[in-house]
Design an enzyme around this catalytic site. Structure first.
Site, PDB file in Angstrom:
ATOM      1  N   GLY A  94     -47.489  26.437 -11.497  1.00  0.00           N
ATOM      2  CA  GLY A  94     -46.334  25.953 -10.757  1.00  0.00           C
ATOM      3  C   GLY A  94     -45.027  26.597 -11.156  1.00  0.00           C
ATOM      4  N   ASP A 133     -39.378  22.669  -9.261  1.00  0.00           N
ATOM      5  CA  ASP A 133     -38.491  23.783  -8.915  1.00  0.00           C
ATOM      6  C   ASP A 133     -38.942  25.095  -9.538  1.00  0.00           C
ATOM      7  OD1 ASP A 133     -37.803  23.460 -11.600  1.00  0.00           O
ATOM      8  OD2 ASP A 133     -35.850  22.556 -11.186  1.00  0.00           O
ATOM      9  N   GLY A 134     -40.033  25.058 -10.310  1.00  0.00           N
ATOM     10  CA  GLY A 134     -40.539  26.285 -10.914  1.00  0.00           C
ATOM     11  C   GLY A 134     -39.707  26.798 -12.077  1.00  0.00           C
ATOM     12  N   ARG A 184     -44.790  35.012 -22.171  1.00  0.00           N
ATOM     13  CA  ARG A 184     -45.899  34.623 -23.034  1.00  0.00           C
ATOM     14  C   ARG A 184     -47.011  35.671 -22.981  1.00  0.00           C
ATOM     15  NH1 ARG A 184     -47.259  28.386 -21.709  1.00  0.00           N
ATOM     16  NH2 ARG A 184     -48.135  29.273 -19.807  1.00  0.00           N
ATOM     17  N   ARG A 191     -57.881  28.414 -18.058  1.00  0.00           N
ATOM     18  CA  ARG A 191     -57.917  27.077 -18.636  1.00  0.00           C
ATOM     19  C   ARG A 191     -59.188  26.349 -18.189  1.00  0.00           C
ATOM     20  NH1 ARG A 191     -52.015  25.602 -18.508  1.00  0.00           N
ATOM     21  NH2 ARG A 191     -50.936  27.562 -18.160  1.00  0.00           N
ATOM     22  N   ASP A 260     -55.922  20.814 -17.906  1.00  0.00           N
ATOM     23  CA  ASP A 260     -55.230  22.012 -17.423  1.00  0.00           C
ATOM     24  C   ASP A 260     -54.347  22.634 -18.501  1.00  0.00           C
ATOM     25  OD1 ASP A 260     -53.861  19.445 -16.609  1.00  0.00           O
ATOM     26  OD2 ASP A 260     -52.185  20.816 -16.339  1.00  0.00           O
ATOM     27  N   ASN A 261     -54.279  21.995 -19.670  1.00  0.00           N
ATOM     28  CA  ASN A 261     -53.536  22.564 -20.802  1.00  0.00           C
ATOM     29  C   ASN A 261     -54.465  23.007 -21.927  1.00  0.00           C
ATOM     30  OD1 ASN A 261     -51.080  22.083 -19.548  1.00  0.00           O
ATOM     31  ND2 ASN A 261     -50.793  20.096 -20.517  1.00  0.00           N
TER      32      ASN A 261
END
Length: 499
Positions: A94, A133-134, A184, A191, A260-261
């Site tokens: 996102g 908002d990304g 990163r 994931r 998802d993490n």
């Protein structure tokens, strides 16, 4: 190598359009490179932009998302996930843009992986932003930059932070903040949720493609197994067990262990509402959203197992008999316990396991919890305690257990008795303990101090703290203030997922 010589590829696109969307970052106005990890730059064979203004501006443009990498289309990937134990459905990158991947000049610097993926976090909306908002803000981006580099130097697998780009762009959160973008690095950002998305959506052909792609890049030996998907799961279970044991033993609380993490690598991924433990409270979580303590320190092993079961469920169409997947995940408990006990044994300076050691470890943790003793200081100061029963207990150590000293005093007598059975002498034992018990971690109050300075335009404190955290096991007497427990009036970590 200059940044303009960096060559990026986008092999994830070969999986097919159902796996990603091509989207250009929105970028930010007036980008400034505010922090750079020289070590991370060397992992890409890049020249860090310290003195050259032209190179620095080039970094600012590329790593803000303002200038897309030449010849490589930026993408974001789709995944799903369980959040706080509930199925959240389709999610995706996102606010992350995958610039592409590049070869690692030295795979040994990369845990043996031959490539790095380069990803922007906070460079604007994507098709998977939903109502967001990304963007990422300076506060959380600086925390992630410092945490990922601190964790790496503690010896814990994690994504790396290459640089932090800041901008005056206003971003509304609980208050109005300013934008930032973290670049990163990881061998892959796949994931658990990537597999959940295709499995639970009935896209089993796509699931197989993703498993084959992941095996080829993460664990090639699995390809020759009788059941490659099962072999992949078994590898993820083992890596995750080791990772969580490492988290627990430095008092790290991830804060939001949604599927998802969770990285398929068994690396630390996504630094949201994390914290390093100050006073030991097994039930503590720094996440204000986590009202029931699902992701508290003591719960992290159980949550990791739960997440692995969700991954196993997602892989069932390729694994076959469910019992095979269950057995793979059931191995987690023994693997975690073994890793945890071995690390705690080393942290207490016990050189050869003996009957009663587990009870001694448990009694130490109970005394720490009863006194809310500082996690990092307690282990570090314990190294200075000699085996001689007539020698005084170091005053700094004794002060950490002053609230309820009786259990601690009884434990000290038992511990000294156990130390006298060690093969190593006190001096050798202390050196070994100092090598596994950090003196410096990224404490919340330190992070808050450098965030406040950065928000005022001064990144010198952040650079100094980063330098200290790169040597967490060294004594560094000139930086003793960074090793101290937080002041009594310091606010406890209380962080939201809104960053």
């Amino acid at each position: 190598m200059r940044l303009d010589g960096l060559t990026l590829r986008q092999p994830y696109r070969a999986l097919g359009p159902e796996f990603y969307r091509a989207v250009q970052p929105q970028g930010v106005p007036a980008p400034t490179v505010s922090l750079v990890s020289d070590e991370a730059a060397r992992l890409l064979a890049l020249d860090a932009p310290h003195q050259d203004d032209d190179i620095r501006q080039l970094w600012a443009e590329l790593f803000s998302g303002n200038r897309p990498p030449a010849g490589c289309e930026t993408i974001c990937t789709v995944y799903a996930g369980h959040q706080f134990g509930n199925w959240a459905g389709q999610l995706g990158d996102g606010r992350a843009h995958l610039l592409g991947e590049t070869d690692a000049p030295d795979a040994q610097q990369n845990c043996g992986f031959p490539r790095w993926e380069v990803q922007l976090k906070g460079a604007g909306r994507t098709p998977y932003s939903r109502h967001g908002d990304g963007r990422a803000v300076l506060r959380s981006s600086l925390r992630e930059f410092l945490a990922s580099e601190a964790m790496w130097h503690l010896g814990i697998p994690t994504t790396r932070a290459l640089c932090l780009v800041t901008s005056p762009l206003p971003v509304p959160r609980e208050r109005m903040e300013t934008a930032a973008v973290v670049t990163r690095l990881a061998p892959t950002f796949v994931r658990f949720g990537h597999f959940e998305h295709f499995s639970y959506g009935g896209q089993h052909d796509a699931l197989r493609k993703l498993v084959d792609w992941t095996i080829a890049r993460v664990d090639p030996a699995c390809a020759g197994a009788d059941n490659p998907a099962l072999a992949l799961l078994q590898g993820v279970v083992a890596r995750t067990a080791r990772l969580v044991a490492q988290w627990q033993c430095v008092g790290f609380i991830h804060g939001v262990m949604n599927t998802d993490n969770m990285s398929i690598l068994g690396w630390t991924l996504d630094y949201g509402p994390f914290a390093f433990m100050d006073g030991f409270d097994p039930a503590h979580t720094p996440n204000t959203t986590d009202r029931f303590g699902r992701y508290a320190w003591a719960q992290q092993p159980a949550v990791a197992r739960w997440n692995l079961l969700a991954l196993a469920q997602a892989l069932l169409p390729l694994i076959g008999p469910p019992q095979h997947a269950v057995d793979a995940v059931e191995a987690f408990e023994a693997q975690f316990s073994q890793a945890m006990r071995a690390r705690l044994q080393a942290k207490l300076g016990l050189d050869q396991p003996q009957p009663g050691d587990d009870d001694l470890v448990d009694a130490w943790l109970a005394a720490m919890a009863e006194n809310r003793s500082d996690w990092t200081l307690s282990f570090r100061l314990l190294g200075a305690l000699g085996a001689d029963p007539s020698a005084p207990v170091p005053l700094e150590l004794e002060a950490l257990f002053a609230k309820r000293p009786h259990r601690f005093q009884a434990w000290i007598a038992d511990y000294r008795g156990r130390l006298r059975q060690n093969l190593l002498g006190d001096a050798t034992r202390k050196r070994a303990m100092d090598g596994v018990n950090p003196r410096f971690v990224l404490r919340h109050h330190l992070a808050q101090q450098v965030i406040a300075a950065a928000e005022a335009g001064d990144f010198a404190p952040a650079r100094e703290l980063l330098g200290v955290l790169r040597h967490p096991y060294a004594e560094q007497p000139e930086h003793a203030a960074y090793a101290a427990a937080p002041p009594q009036d310091a606010e406890a970590p209380a962080l939201s997922c809104s960053s």
